[in-house]
Design a protein around this motif. Structure first.
Motif, PDB file in Angstrom:
ATOM      1  N   SER A 136      84.338  41.498 -23.062  1.00  0.00           N
ATOM      2  CA  SER A 136      83.093  41.288 -23.533  1.00  0.00           C
ATOM      3  C   SER A 136      82.167  42.703 -23.152  1.00  0.00           C
ATOM      4  O   SER A 136      81.205  42.940 -24.205  1.00  0.00           O
ATOM      5  CB  SER A 136      82.419  40.226 -22.648  1.00  0.00           C
ATOM      6  OG  SER A 136      82.860  39.086 -23.352  1.00  0.00           O
ATOM      7  N   ASP A 189      83.376  37.539 -30.558  1.00  0.00           N
ATOM      8  CA  ASP A 189      83.932  37.366 -29.172  1.00  0.00           C
ATOM      9  C   ASP A 189      83.889  35.982 -29.180  1.00  0.00           C
ATOM     10  O   ASP A 189      83.111  35.246 -29.061  1.00  0.00           O
ATOM     11  CB  ASP A 189      82.709  37.920 -28.271  1.00  0.00           C
ATOM     12  CG  ASP A 189      82.898  37.930 -26.823  1.00  0.00           C
ATOM     13  OD1 ASP A 189      84.216  37.410 -26.339  1.00  0.00           O
ATOM     14  OD2 ASP A 189      82.441  38.490 -25.693  1.00  0.00           O
ATOM     15  N   GLU A 190      85.460  35.715 -28.947  1.00  0.00           N
ATOM     16  CA  GLU A 190      85.764  34.193 -29.086  1.00  0.00           C
ATOM     17  C   GLU A 190      85.036  33.360 -29.942  1.00  0.00           C
ATOM     18  O   GLU A 190      84.526  32.148 -29.662  1.00  0.00           O
ATOM     19  CB  GLU A 190      85.834  33.779 -27.431  1.00  0.00           C
ATOM     20  CG  GLU A 190      86.371  34.699 -26.602  1.00  0.00           C
ATOM     21  CD  GLU A 190      86.952  34.077 -25.438  1.00  0.00           C
ATOM     22  OE1 GLU A 190      87.575  32.831 -25.185  1.00  0.00           O
ATOM     23  OE2 GLU A 190      86.597  34.711 -24.263  1.00  0.00           O
TER      24      GLU A 190
HETATM   25 MG   LIG Z   1      83.948  37.580 -22.249  1.00  0.00          MG
END
Ligand SMILES: [Mg+2]
Ligand SMILES: Nc1ncnc2c1ncn2[C@@H]1O[C@H](COP(=O)(O)OP(=O)(O)O)[C@@H](O)[C@H]1O
Length: 256
Positions: A50, A164-165
């Protein structure tokens, strides 16, 4: 340093310095995503995935190194709409309809959403939400909310797409359906995509290259090429070559 439409991080270092011990989040990170390619970033929690993405979005400073997003410094790429982003919790505004959530990045860039009705309608169609234009997020399932989030990330026709995911909250069956959708949307958009994920199978299904990271310090340990033809179909999940590749990624991930 490259100045093409891709994603390029060169020797990026980032240490968080706080009251407690310093955290070396990224040590000498290099990442090159060619224009139009799909890259998956995978690694254990805390390995800096991240952080790398926030740096690429211009949301986080870095200590040393160089970053270019479609030829621009990261903050400039984000501010001009060159970059689109979708996060794990779809992060929709609950009081806005589907269409008006998708239009949000246009408003942030100072553009008039009323002039983009056609693009908004096209994206709603693309993510399979026709008929839900005026629905509120609270009336949608988790998977539908994620699709709104993906549509929103594409409304500025970004050259670069960061995720991000994005499907982290979904169960495996829904996630696999979404992966097929995402592949189609990405192939149609022609954008350069970077996906952060915990899922080995998700990375292997979607990506051209899987970049494996380790933690303490956060660093890239290996880049694995994914050879499967596109468009990839659900049957790929049961192919022996797919399992072999997932095993290889798992070994690198666990440091074997
Ligand atoms: Mg992360
Ligand atoms: N704002 C912050 N301040 C201090 N430490 C941070 C901050 N953000 C992340 N970290 C630390 O940096 C490391 C990398 O975090 P992160 O990039 O979130 O990893 P990942 O996304 O791979 O789980 C972790 O050890 C995390 O605790």
């Amino acid at each position: 340093m490259h100045h093409d439409q891709g994603i390029h991080l060169r020797s990026v270092c980032k240490t968080y310095r706080g009251r407690g011990a310093d955290v070396e989040a990224l040590r000498d990170m290099n990442l090159d995503c060619a224009p139009g390619s799909f890259t998956a970033l995978i690694g254990p929690s805390g390995c800096g995935k991240s952080t790398a993405m926030r740096i690429a979005l211009g949301l986080e400073d870095y200590d040393t190194g160089e970053v270019r997003i479609a030829g621009h410094p990261p903050a400039a790429a984000t501010a001009s709409g060159v970059t689109g982003v979708a996060f794990q919790d779809a992060a929709l505004l609950p009081w806005r309809t589907v269409a008006r959530n998708i239009a949000l990045p246009l408003e942030v860039l100072g553009r008039d959403p009323a002039k983009h009705g056609h693009e908004i309608a096209k994206l709603i169609d693309l993510v399979g939400l026709k008929g839900y234009e005026t629905a509120l997020p609270g009336q949608l399932s988790g998977g539908m909310r994620q699709r709104v989030s993906i549509a929103r990330s594409l409304i500025t026709e970004p050259e670069v797409l960061f995720m991000d995911e994005p499907f982290g909250a979904l169960d495996q069956i829904r996630r696999r359906q979404m992966n097929v959708e995402l592949q189609r949307i990405w192939m149609e958009s022609g954008s350069t995509a970077l996906l952060v994920t915990h899922g080995i199978d998700e990375a292997a299904f979607l990506a051209d290259y899987v970049v494996v990271m380790h933690a303490n310090p956060g660093r890239v340990v290996e880049i694995i090429e994914v050879p499967f033809e596109r468009p990839r179909r659900n049957e790929l999940y049961s192919a022996p070559a797919f399992h072999a590749l997932c095993d290889r990624i798992a070994k690198v991930l666990h440091g074997e």
